[in-house]
Design an enzyme around this catalytic site. Sequence first.
Site, mmCIF file in Angstrom:
data_model
loop_
_atom_site.group_PDB
_atom_site.id
_atom_site.type_symbol
_atom_site.label_atom_id
_atom_site.label_comp_id
_atom_site.label_asym_id
_atom_site.label_seq_id
_atom_site.Cartn_x
_atom_site.Cartn_y
_atom_site.Cartn_z
ATOM 1 N N TRP A 1 -36.236 -36.238 -36.730
ATOM 2 C CA TRP A 1 -36.829 -37.542 -36.678
ATOM 3 C C TRP A 1 -36.548 -38.529 -35.523
ATOM 4 O O TRP A 1 -37.451 -39.166 -35.207
ATOM 5 C CB TRP A 1 -36.151 -38.178 -38.005
ATOM 6 C CG TRP A 1 -36.444 -39.698 -38.341
ATOM 7 C CD1 TRP A 1 -37.544 -39.765 -39.196
ATOM 8 C CD2 TRP A 1 -35.724 -40.749 -38.162
ATOM 9 N NE1 TRP A 1 -37.607 -41.531 -39.269
ATOM 10 C CE2 TRP A 1 -36.526 -41.922 -38.531
ATOM 11 C CE3 TRP A 1 -34.743 -41.102 -37.282
ATOM 12 C CZ2 TRP A 1 -36.285 -43.269 -38.326
ATOM 13 C CZ3 TRP A 1 -34.298 -42.482 -37.210
ATOM 14 C CH2 TRP A 1 -35.076 -43.241 -37.681
ATOM 15 N N HIS A 2 -35.413 -38.179 -34.728
ATOM 16 C CA HIS A 2 -35.165 -39.340 -33.861
ATOM 17 C C HIS A 2 -35.949 -38.899 -32.439
ATOM 18 O O HIS A 2 -36.094 -39.808 -31.689
ATOM 19 C CB HIS A 2 -33.538 -38.854 -33.356
ATOM 20 C CG HIS A 2 -32.815 -39.942 -34.368
ATOM 21 N ND1 HIS A 2 -32.318 -39.246 -35.529
ATOM 22 C CD2 HIS A 2 -32.302 -41.049 -34.177
ATOM 23 C CE1 HIS A 2 -31.472 -40.120 -35.948
ATOM 24 N NE2 HIS A 2 -31.226 -41.180 -35.105
ATOM 25 N N GLY A 3 -36.563 -37.633 -32.353
ATOM 26 C CA GLY A 3 -37.362 -37.520 -31.447
ATOM 27 C C GLY A 3 -37.844 -36.036 -31.248
ATOM 28 O O GLY A 3 -37.276 -35.282 -31.622
#
Lengths: 527, 550
Positions: A323-325
């Site tokens: 989700w962060h990248g």
Amino acid sequence: MLFNSYIFIFAFLPILYALYAYVRRWPDHRIAMALLIAASLVFYAWGGWFFLQVFVMMMAVNVAVGQWLLRARSGRRPLLVFGISVNLAVLGYFKYAGFLAGNLNTVLGTNFPILHLILPIGISFYTFMNIALLVDIYRGQVKHLSVIEYCFFMSFFPHLVAGPILHHSELVPQINSAIRRPGYDDLCIGLGIFCIGLFKKIVVADGCAVYADAGYSMLQAGQALDPASAWITAIAYAFQIYYDFSGYSDMAIGLARMFGFVIPVNFFSPYRSVNIIEFWRRWHITLSRFLRDYLYIPLGGGRVGPLHQAVNLVVVMLLGGLWHGANWTFVAWGGVHGVLLSVTHLAGKTFLGRSPLLSRPLARAFGIGLTFMLVTLAWVLFRSSSLGEAGRMIGFLFPLGLSPVTVLHSFRVFLAHQFGNPLIVLDPTTWAPARELWPQPLPPDFLATARPVGLWLAIVAAGTFLLPNTVQMFERFSPALGLQGFPTTSWFSLRRLGPISAIAIALLFVIAVLHLSRISPFLYFQF
Amino acid sequence: MTNQVSSHFLRIFITGIILWVVIFTAFMAFIDPYGLWNTPKIEHINAYKPARANLDRQIKPLEVLRDQPRTIFLGTSRAQQGLDVSVLDGTEYVPAYNASIPAGTILENEVLLNHYFEIDPSIKHVVMEVFLYQMIVGPHSVKQRSVWDLTDNLMPLFFSAGTLENSFVTLLVNYQGRRDLPSIDARGHWIPPEPYIAAMPFDPSAYSDGMAEIHLKISDLQIQDSPLQALIRMRDACKKHNATFSILLAPNHPWDDYRLLSLGYWSRIEAMYRKLSDLGNVYSASQYNYFLTEPTTDQLPEGKRMKYWYDPVHFSPNLGREILKAWAGVEGDYPQNLLIKITPENVERVLKDRMTGLKNWMQENRKFVDAFEKSRRFYCTDEQSCKRLGQPKKLNPAAMQRGLLTGDVLKVDGVNFQLRGGIGGSVESVKSFDHILIVCGWAIDDRKGVRPADPATGIAVVVNNVVVDVVLAHYRRSDIETAFGTGEHFTGFRAAFQTPTDQVPRVRLFALTKERYAVPISNSTPVEGLEFTQVPFPAVLTGTPTSPLR
């Protein structure tokens, strides 16, 4: 628009607040809401009209699906799946399409075009808020969804671009009372929290970024780092990301409060956690909550066997990392945290978890130190642009080919240079100007010897581990939701917002504004 | 309102902001680290302003707006360092201001000139410094400036943490009475630090090698049309604003003249003079006289500085002041040919005289000429490099052996150095041109592990156990000085050497110390197509007999 920009601080915010103060007196509170929605859309559109189009389209789809879900008597599950799928598809298209194509091309030898799309600001955050809302409607936890309230809930600018990830039930029930009650106290409390957040972001986080960026630039340029410099880089980044994101969250809490709204706490001194489980209860709390409620518990949560639970934790954290990248470094970061969480859970179920020794101050201090170290090492994966780069950084942090004497020599040079002679350490003419720290070729121990990195990190560390956090300072003013279960502080918490606190907060604000002359985007905007 | 929040909080908060802003601003204005407030200069407090250096592009437009000069000087670092316009005081040209910016192209100066006319209607005289390298820069984009662009830097310069920190630094260095950082005079010219150590010293070998290396990358130098057109537009703009326009062909040191002659580029100088001679007020300051032919540092007693030159490409204000006097028609102790107005009628004679002057100078300065020719021969390894260097004869590499590495002993020029581990320095860039390696980095003697570290006495280059070269660190590295506290001695080095053609060479570098140790210089930079020995930093630190150094 950035919270840490002149345009926001000196134009957008005062003008909006003045208008809000005027219209909130009107009998129909929807006018104040409409004003906040319109202002929030302007705030969002500052980043680009295309972003606004995507955002409005997603709002339209979700409010339609949400209302349909509320009215539907049958077929609700497919509708929920449809709604969630649309949200994930849009997020996946913008965020993961290029990543997926690149990996498929590598693994299968295909030739999919790799899209380099501009990621709409805050899409990861508002996608999760929409999914949470649809699930809450499906579960019957939200029974009413008006279009204007939904638009306000989604677009309210303090949380719009980088969280906290709110529930509909946390914000919407406050609307009437927030607009109706006298705003003076809220304005003062909100201003105080906002100024502290601004200071944390602009002064502390950006101050740490100079050293973290220098170290990683050296790494990316293929240069070597001595052990002390590598640790400085890693620790500076750990502080940078914490103060960057928690500073932003403080600003969001403060801004919401200025308009009368109390939103959830997102950080509660995570680096003071004694283990990794506690860390995730204190770090990005609203994301942890989302992952727990909508992923971990549906997978079985803690109701399953230890091994199954461990697998669930790793899966949840892998997805949390992703989700962060869209990069394997984020996946690896999530995986490391998943493993650490699993191990800690498993250890907690053995005699270790029941040992009274763990509550002793020394053991707690050891736990805090160990947790901080593990989290800091995991941040190396998070910050590196590739797994290879992270591997090289780990190699510099733990130079296995180096004798202990040599490693100690590196730290001895660091200590001597940073703290050896206070007259030199405090002399600003001996400080390396930030702009000269990189990107030119530097000696391996440059960071260890570039003043005032030692002094700076010592001050930041002392503040992080010894001072109460922003919500603790304002705990008497009910600054945020979700504070139950967190320790309170009796010292350094403001008893009253009076003249001294006004002068002190004004000083923090002015120092922050002094640092505003260069624009620095929030790290979390990219996620 | 509750009793938790004082009814005065907001009022005190706003008052507090105003108070802090006033306090900080008053302090920054009093110290005035960039000289923008024009507050009085007080010795030991704010008279010396080192923070002002390197901010010409941001500050000079603001100073033009503030000072409204009548005469303005444009150009590059040559004019910025050499033209002290205070010598014009008492003439019709005051107030005068040196608005030159380092590395400013003619197109950039054209944009600035138009901007200055917009913000300073009192400009009556414009002098543009020109030299050969500005004339070979082709078309490039330069952002046009408007009055609003002046606001871009207002906050960073007047109210920022950087300015606050620089105010403290200014106060401190003034209090300490230091002058070891460069600064900019209120009239715009550069003031060197004391003691001044030139970035490009008068070292015949270093200069010759550096220039040869640069020319290896340049296929040809050609006078471009776009700078000439920009000069014509500048002249027309001045005419439109009723201002005079002069071009100053700044003095060229004989070293540089010789370089151009040796490499076959003299015709470019001639072409530039001929093209510019049509433009009107064009003044040449490169005639041979006692200013130009001042004995260089390498010919002077140790520690003695040249009076008229900072380095081979920058003249000092001692020469600049005489040039300005000659330009303004003020009497002074300068030779008749210091400044000559170039016209289509006299341009050939001026060029001929300059060539004659250069040839005479060459006769008297064989050391430099030989060094330059040696560099040309050294770097001439194949058809292309020889062509770019003006077709010199090739050099015999066998003649360059300086010693041998045998076991743990490095013998250099008959002196034995024992191999030891430790921090010797670091290789930071390696370039190869066929069979020439050019290695840059830094070196120190850190055997004692204390700060400040000692200087390395030399850097030995070992190729396949043969010492092929020994060089000295010859330039300052502020980052290394910061890191190792090395004070004012040189740590940056550049070594160029030839490698054998018949095998893949093994190259190692060692810092030589006073105690006769040879400490390996680390290299973690991969070099494509070459086995340049990789010595990672950790291995350098240990330096054990089993390390890859051996």
